[in-house]
Write a protein that holds these residues in place. Sequence first.
Motif, PDB file in Angstrom:
ATOM      1  N   ASN A   6       9.455   0.750 -10.251  1.00 21.89           N
ATOM      2  CA  ASN A   6       9.373   0.591 -11.866  1.00 21.89           C
ATOM      3  C   ASN A   6       8.148   0.345 -12.227  1.00 21.89           C
ATOM      4  N   GLY A   7       6.939   1.006 -11.949  1.00 20.40           N
ATOM      5  CA  GLY A   7       5.701   0.962 -12.136  1.00 20.40           C
ATOM      6  C   GLY A   7       4.816  -0.505 -11.474  1.00 20.40           C
ATOM      7  N   ARG A   8       5.437  -1.392 -10.652  1.00 19.26           N
ATOM      8  CA  ARG A   8       4.358  -1.938 -10.058  1.00 19.26           C
ATOM      9  C   ARG A   8       3.521  -2.365  -9.036  1.00 19.26           C
ATOM     10  N   GLN A   9       2.898  -3.168  -9.095  1.00 19.52           N
ATOM     11  CA  GLN A   9       1.843  -2.416  -7.314  1.00 19.52           C
ATOM     12  C   GLN A   9       2.184  -3.994  -6.237  1.00 19.52           C
ATOM     13  N   ILE A  10       2.187  -3.271  -5.285  1.00 18.12           N
ATOM     14  CA  ILE A  10       1.887  -3.555  -4.300  1.00 18.12           C
ATOM     15  C   ILE A  10       0.904  -4.758  -3.640  1.00 18.12           C
ATOM     16  N   ILE A  11       1.509  -6.540  -3.568  1.00 14.07           N
ATOM     17  CA  ILE A  11      -0.253  -6.821  -4.097  1.00 14.07           C
ATOM     18  C   ILE A  11       0.125  -7.890  -2.071  1.00 14.07           C
ATOM     19  N   LEU A  12      -0.358  -7.984  -0.991  1.00 12.56           N
ATOM     20  CA  LEU A  12       0.112  -8.824   0.211  1.00 12.56           C
ATOM     21  C   LEU A  12      -0.977  -9.397  -0.333  1.00 12.56           C
ATOM     22  N   VAL A  13      -0.495 -11.212   0.293  1.00 11.76           N
ATOM     23  CA  VAL A  13      -0.475 -12.135   0.271  1.00 11.76           C
ATOM     24  C   VAL A  13      -0.792 -12.768   1.440  1.00 11.76           C
ATOM     25  N   ALA A  14      -1.963 -13.115   2.371  1.00 13.44           N
ATOM     26  CA  ALA A  14      -2.018 -12.653   3.881  1.00 13.44           C
ATOM     27  C   ALA A  14      -2.307 -14.758   3.993  1.00 13.44           C
ATOM     28  N   VAL A  15      -1.571 -15.846   3.887  1.00 11.89           N
ATOM     29  CA  VAL A  15      -1.835 -16.954   4.721  1.00 11.89           C
ATOM     30  C   VAL A  15      -2.168 -17.339   5.631  1.00 11.89           C
ATOM     31  N   GLY A  21      -2.434 -26.700   3.816  1.00 14.66           N
ATOM     32  CA  GLY A  21      -3.463 -26.542   2.070  1.00 14.66           C
ATOM     33  C   GLY A  21      -3.376 -25.048   2.097  1.00 14.66           C
ATOM     34  N   HIS A  22      -3.522 -24.173   3.359  1.00 14.50           N
ATOM     35  CA  HIS A  22      -4.128 -22.899   2.439  1.00 14.50           C
ATOM     36  C   HIS A  22      -2.619 -22.052   1.974  1.00 14.50           C
ATOM     37  N   ALA A  23      -1.019 -22.746   2.217  1.00 13.80           N
ATOM     38  CA  ALA A  23       0.369 -21.532   1.769  1.00 13.80           C
ATOM     39  C   ALA A  23      -0.372 -22.754   0.493  1.00 13.80           C
TER      40      ALA A  23
END
Length: 360
Positions: A6-15, A21-23
């Motif tokens: 679908n043309g979307r980039q994948i961004i990883l979010v590491a918590v 609080g970080h979440a």
Amino acid sequence: MALLPNGRQIILVAVLDWGLGHATRCIPLIQQLLQQNFEVVIVGNGNSLVLLQEEFPNITTEKIIGYDIKYPFDNMVVNISFQLPKLFWAIIKEHLQLKKLHKKYHFSGIVSDNRYGCFLSDVPSVFMGHQLQIITPYRVLTKPVNFFHQAWLSLFDRIWIPDIENGLSGKLSHHTLKKVNYIGLLSRMKYADLPHKYKLVVVLSGVEPQRTKLEQLLTPQLKRIDAPTLLIQGKIGSKVMTQLSPNIDVIPYLTTTALNKAMQTGEVIICRPGYSSLMDLARLQKKAIVIPTPGQTEQEYLGKYLDEKKIVVCQNQNNIDLATALDKIQLTKGLTEFKNQDYLLQTAINAIFRKAETVS
């Protein structure tokens, strides 16, 4: 740069799983990424991952190793020092796990909230955190600790500070690094002018056993004050409300929407001065009594810093006196001077991830 069909980039979010609080501060980050049409994959472990799975049930999540820091002493530096070998091994292992996940998902970018191994040399990688200047109780350690810390952070392409310049974090965000962006205060809360149902809303959080200790210390004082109170225990699981006394409601856990409403209906909030909690209070423009976790130099600094500025009332956990704190709270201005600047986060995202898309 790999794209989905679908043309979307994948961004990883590491918590990081170091309290919730970080979440919670990653919630507005993830929402902004989705609004900008990125696909998001969340990695983490423990309760912080569970919280984000509840908030974003349709987002892909992966479990990776946790740092698993124990707290046998009331001194955070001592706790960390004794566990450094385990911590370094966890950082190495999470980096290796990240490489495997990259082969599976082909990330276009990475945002790491205080996970020091979550970066890749061939993927734009961002470290997000407010504590670039580590405070230690021993002055002789401060300079070498910060030299090593900032050297490690230089492995990331950008550093995002969830604050505004000269803002809430005080000297914690002082640094000598390049490629730093202030991205504004990150809070999942939304302000609404609601009538007060409770005199006090107690929001417990943080690591055990200190979360339980604080609850045990506060409970008898709350009973003596006998003002309308909501006690949110910060234990993920049941959302069933019970009563500690006719005037004190107790609930183990609330999702974002429910917590937002509950805090708005409280006249005064009692909580730890964890940075994410303070960002929530600033968004809601609340008055607060804060009680630092013993030995957590960051919380002790923030509590004292904001108390001296007559923004909050800060009390030591070993000398809690809620009656006195409630008298003093009338002289504070609350967290009303830290204005939200949402555009800063959007600009930071565009600067690194849209730029990478253009280059590819």
